[in-house]
Design a protein around this motif. Structure first.
Motif, PDB file in Angstrom:
ATOM      1  N   VAL A 335      62.665  26.859 115.534  1.00 44.87           N
ATOM      2  CA  VAL A 335      61.926  28.131 115.436  1.00 44.87           C
ATOM      3  C   VAL A 335      62.901  29.299 115.411  1.00 44.87           C
ATOM      4  CG1 VAL A 335      60.299  29.650 116.629  1.00 44.87           C
ATOM      5  CG2 VAL A 335      59.856  27.197 116.528  1.00 44.87           C
ATOM      6  N   GLY A 336      63.971  29.191 116.210  1.00 40.39           N
ATOM      7  CA  GLY A 336      64.982  30.243 116.209  1.00 40.39           C
ATOM      8  C   GLY A 336      65.679  30.379 114.866  1.00 40.39           C
ATOM      9  N   LEU A 337      65.919  29.246 114.192  1.00 40.41           N
ATOM     10  CA  LEU A 337      66.545  29.292 112.861  1.00 40.41           C
ATOM     11  C   LEU A 337      65.656  29.990 111.840  1.00 40.41           C
ATOM     12  CD1 LEU A 337      68.126  25.701 112.648  1.00 40.41           C
ATOM     13  CD2 LEU A 337      69.318  27.878 112.967  1.00 40.41           C
ATOM     14  N   CYS A 338      64.350  29.966 112.073  1.00 44.13           N
ATOM     15  CA  CYS A 338      63.411  30.645 111.166  1.00 44.13           C
ATOM     16  C   CYS A 338      63.300  32.135 111.482  1.00 44.13           C
ATOM     17  CB  CYS A 338      62.029  29.992 111.268  1.00 44.13           C
ATOM     18  SG  CYS A 338      62.004  28.270 110.753  1.00 44.13           S
ATOM     19  N   ARG A 339      64.147  32.607 112.381  1.00 40.08           N
ATOM     20  CA  ARG A 339      64.205  34.019 112.765  1.00 40.08           C
ATOM     21  C   ARG A 339      62.883  34.522 113.347  1.00 40.08           C
ATOM     22  NH1 ARG A 339      67.714  36.815 107.814  1.00 40.08           N
ATOM     23  NH2 ARG A 339      69.568  35.486 108.051  1.00 40.08           N
ATOM     24  N   VAL A 340      62.220  33.614 114.060  1.00 38.65           N
ATOM     25  CA  VAL A 340      60.996  33.998 114.767  1.00 38.65           C
ATOM     26  C   VAL A 340      61.372  34.259 116.221  1.00 38.65           C
ATOM     27  CG1 VAL A 340      58.708  33.260 115.516  1.00 38.65           C
ATOM     28  CG2 VAL A 340      59.544  32.621 113.249  1.00 38.65           C
ATOM     29  N   ASN A 341      61.091  35.463 116.677  1.00 36.91           N
ATOM     30  CA  ASN A 341      61.417  35.831 118.050  1.00 36.91           C
ATOM     31  C   ASN A 341      60.319  35.335 118.974  1.00 36.91           C
ATOM     32  OD1 ASN A 341      62.512  36.957 120.342  1.00 36.91           O
ATOM     33  ND2 ASN A 341      61.699  39.010 119.929  1.00 36.91           N
ATOM     34  N   ILE A 342      60.480  34.117 119.490  1.00 43.31           N
ATOM     35  CA  ILE A 342      59.461  33.532 120.363  1.00 43.31           C
ATOM     36  C   ILE A 342      59.888  33.754 121.813  1.00 43.31           C
ATOM     37  CG2 ILE A 342      60.531  31.241 120.045  1.00 43.31           C
ATOM     38  CD1 ILE A 342      57.651  30.097 120.544  1.00 43.31           C
ATOM     39  N   THR A 343      59.387  34.808 122.409  1.00 37.12           N
ATOM     40  CA  THR A 343      59.729  35.186 123.773  1.00 37.12           C
ATOM     41  C   THR A 343      59.020  34.263 124.760  1.00 37.12           C
ATOM     42  OG1 THR A 343      57.872  36.719 123.916  1.00 37.12           O
ATOM     43  CG2 THR A 343      59.945  37.593 123.050  1.00 37.12           C
ATOM     44  N   PRO A 344      59.472  34.266 126.030  1.00 39.85           N
ATOM     45  CA  PRO A 344      58.794  33.425 127.025  1.00 39.85           C
ATOM     46  C   PRO A 344      57.292  33.699 127.139  1.00 39.85           C
ATOM     47  CG  PRO A 344      60.883  34.182 127.892  1.00 39.85           C
ATOM     48  CD  PRO A 344      60.699  34.880 126.585  1.00 39.85           C
TER      49      PRO A 344
END
Length: 700
Positions: A335-344
């Protein structure tokens, strides 16, 4: 430095702590796995009351950790608290096991012992919950950061290993071992009691190796006193007092600015906790509503393996061990590689959505499960089915609603297939059924008394002399067996009594169409059942598969030199396989990984180090309040089960929206900046104190 584990830098004392935790978690989850079925099958409570008591117990288990933390930090210390409350824990298990022995007193005694045992267990497990992990952490030196982190990973594995193993073993002890002629709940509760004794013995065995930190006072009490003083001081203040930026600032006269600043940070996190109980309201129903759903499903996993309904709970603990590394090392990086900022907080919101979808699936499964259930008669109604044991076909005229056919054909020795609804004038009414025989001018009138909200079988059979028709009305049991077993009964057309040997104890079937009592039998195939009559022994009764949750009536007839059994299915077998529960368990576990694991990490990163215990107490209280929600809905909702599942799913979605809005306005704190912020606040506070002191000296 104490003794080390062989070849490692770990203190030897942690081995005793890890084994203790494994045994304790086996003890707790093993007991809890069979608890709902114990209420339903042994105490004979209804499903709603059983669910309510289950969640009341779970809720108490998560309220008591606050008490355990207070005792440990303010009075006894962690070591003595674990010892004393473990003894309470053991006593609770023993009392609970004794209450499950049928020969010990009557039902009221069993209920009293069970409730006392559960209360003691709740105080025991809840009281030691905040102490054991922290006590393990105390065994390491401050510089052993890596070892400490690995210890908590091993500790977490021990928790899940104990829970998985117990939720496999205790249902087997309950269902496969028979004692006092029924499921052995005394053994299913007794083995966890033995494991808790083992946990206590192991923990005491390492006593000489432990590093025991003395109690230093409870920060939770300081927080509560500071908040109380601020509120009291605020309401005592006059209009002319200096205004404060925050209501907690009214505590500055008595408490340090550092403590006040730390409490402000904690309260920001605790405010985010307010919507969280709804997630736990869904999550903890795995041991209650989902287990009860499993009892009405087909539990055969292929020809050679059968699950117990209470064993499905182990799927959650097993999937947790699989999903945590998958999410940490695969899903989140992708998900991080897709540049999606998934916060806690976004992860936690996603976890709520997955849990809601899981309950949507549970509702879908429930809708299909109830198709095999006979809908009970309502007020002013009664149910009846008719067995035609005459030699020829008949037709009936039933006093049923106008939408049903006036005449209903019923073939000779054929399954009635379904119950018909009779409408009663009073609580108990006499109703007449007309029986039309081929070649007969006038129908036969059969008048019987029916009581509302009950089900009956009307048996039509020939007179012994060969001319005419007799009848008998028998009250039926249309409820499925809570343990998933099959019910069966016999009617004999033979002129002599017969004995059927399904087990070592024969079922005595009386002659001339007298219905035998209902028997409860484990699901299995019965291709060759011994049938003994005074004229000889016949061993070729083929009863076929007696399937999960079904009710059967077998008609014994003479064919040539043999006795055969005509098979009638009064209540359909459970035709939805238990494998259909797997998707909902997968989704609820995904929700747990994203919600629970992430939530704890987020909470710890957003608060000062000395406030971790406060947040731990707050987190455990969200679980407690979640179970209170289920208790209220189960006792007061009155909804059909599928509708209740939909209600919980919708409530969680609504709460998720509220939580997402709160999360949008939340400002994250960088953990690395916390100490710097405290230093600045402390320096500022010292400067202000110095200034005040200078002013006082000047006045003097």
């Amino acid at each position: 430095m104490g003794k080390k584990l062989c070849g490692t830098n770990y203190p030897l004392s942690i081995a005793f702590i890890v084994v203790n935790e494994f045994c304790e978690r086996f003890s707790y989850y093993g007991m809890r796995a069979v608890l709902t079925l114990y209420f339903v099958n042994y105490l004979h409570w209804d499903r709603d009351l059983s669910t309510a008591i289950y969640h009341a117990f779970t809720s108490l288990c998560y309220f008591t950790p606050v008490l355990g933390a207070l005792i440990a930090d303010s009075w006894l210390g962690k070591f003595k608290t674990i010892i004393y409350l473990s003894i309470v824990y053991v006593i609770g298990h023993v009392v609970k096991s004794v209450g499950a022995i049928p020969t010990v007193g009557d039902t009221s005694m069993h209920i009293a012992l069970s409730m006392v045992g559960l209360i003691l267990i709740a105080f025991g497990t809840g009281g030691i919950k905040p102490c054991v992990a922290a006590f393990g952490g105390d065994q390491f030196e401050p510089e052993q950061v890596v070892e400490t982190r690995k210890f908590f990973s091993i500790f977490y594995m021990a928790i899940n290993a104990g829970s998985v193993l117990s939720m496999i073993v205790t249902p087997i002890l309950r269902g496969d071992v028979k004692c006092f002629g029924d499921d052995c709940y005394a053994l299913a509760f007794g083995v966890p009691a033995v494991l808790m004794v083992a946990a206590l013995v192991v923990f005491i065995s390492g006593s000489g190796m432990y590093k025991k930190v003395p109690p230093e006072g409870n920060i939770l009490m300081d927080v509560c006193k500071c908040i109380g003083f601020a509120i009291k001081n605020r309401f005592r203040s006059s209009k002319h007092d200096v205004k404060r930026k925050h209501w907690l600032d009214w505590a500055e006269e008595k408490y340090s600015k550092r403590l006040i600043q730390e409490i402000k940070m904690v309260l920001r996190v605790l405010t985010l906790y307010l919507p969280l109980p709804m997630f736990w309201a869904l999550f903890d129903q795995q041991g209650s509503r989902w287990t009860l759903q499993a009892t009405r499903m087909n539990m055969a996993m292929g020809e050679g393996f059968t699950l117990k309904p209470d064993q499905m709970q182990m799927l959650n603990a097993l999937l947790i061990l699989i999903f945590v590394p998958i999410f940490d090392f695969i899903i989140y990086p992708l998900v991080g590689l897709c540049r999606v900022n998934i916060t806690p907080l976004r992860k936690m919101a996603c976890g709520m959505i997955f849990a809601a979808i899981a309950f949507g699936l549970a509702a879908f499964v429930e809708i299909n499960v109830v198709k095999s259930v006979v809908e009970p008669a309502g007020p002013g109604e009664s149910l009846v089915q008719v067995y035609n044991l005459m030699e020829g076909d008949l037709s009936l005229s039933l006093p049923v609603p106008a939408s049903d056919p006036l005449k209903m054909p019923i073939s000779s020795f054929q399954d009635p297939q379904e119950y018909k609804t009779l409408h009663l004038v009073e609580h108990s009414s006499n109703l007449t059924i007309l029986v039309h025989s081929p070649g007969s001018v006038h129908p036969t009138e059969i008048t019987q008394s029916y009581t509302e909200q009950r089900a009956y079988s009307l048996i039509l059979y020939p007179v012994a002399s060969g001319n005419g028709m007799e009848h008998d009305l028998v009250e039926d049991n249309i409820e499925k067996d809570p343990g998933g077993n099959a019910f069966l009964r016999f009617i004999s057309t033979l002129p002599e009594n017969t004995s059927v040997y399904l087990t070592d104890v024969p079922i005595n079937v009386q002659a001339n169409y007298i219905m035998s009592p209902i028997q409860n039998l484990t699901r299995n195939r019965y291709p060759s059942v011994k049938c003994e009559a005074p004229t000889g022994v016949f061993s070729n009764l083929d009863l076929g598969l007696l399937d999960f949750g079904a009710s059967y009536t077998f008609i014994l007839k003479k064919e040539g030199e043999n006795i055969v059994a005509a098979r009638f299915e009064d209540v359909m077998a459970n035709n939805v396989n238990i494998a259909w529960q797997i998707p909902q368990y997968v989704l609820i576990t995904v929700g747990e990984v994203m919600f629970s694991v992430t939530g704890l990490e987020f909470s710890y990163s957003q608060a000062p180090a000395n406030m971790k215990s406060v947040l731990q107490a707050g987190w455990l209280l969200t679980v407690a309040f979640g179970n209170v929600i289920v208790l209220i809905v189960a006792e007061g909702g009155g909804l059909e089960q599928w509708a209740e599942f939909v209600l919980f799913a919708c409530l969680l979605v609504a709460v998720c929206i509220i939580f997402s809005i709160m999360a949008y306005f939340y400002t994250y704190v960088d953990p690395s900046q916390l100490d710097k912020l405290y230093q600045q606040d402390a320096a500022k506070g010292e400067s202000e104190d110095e200034l005040k002191m200078t002013e006082k000296m000047t006045k003097l």
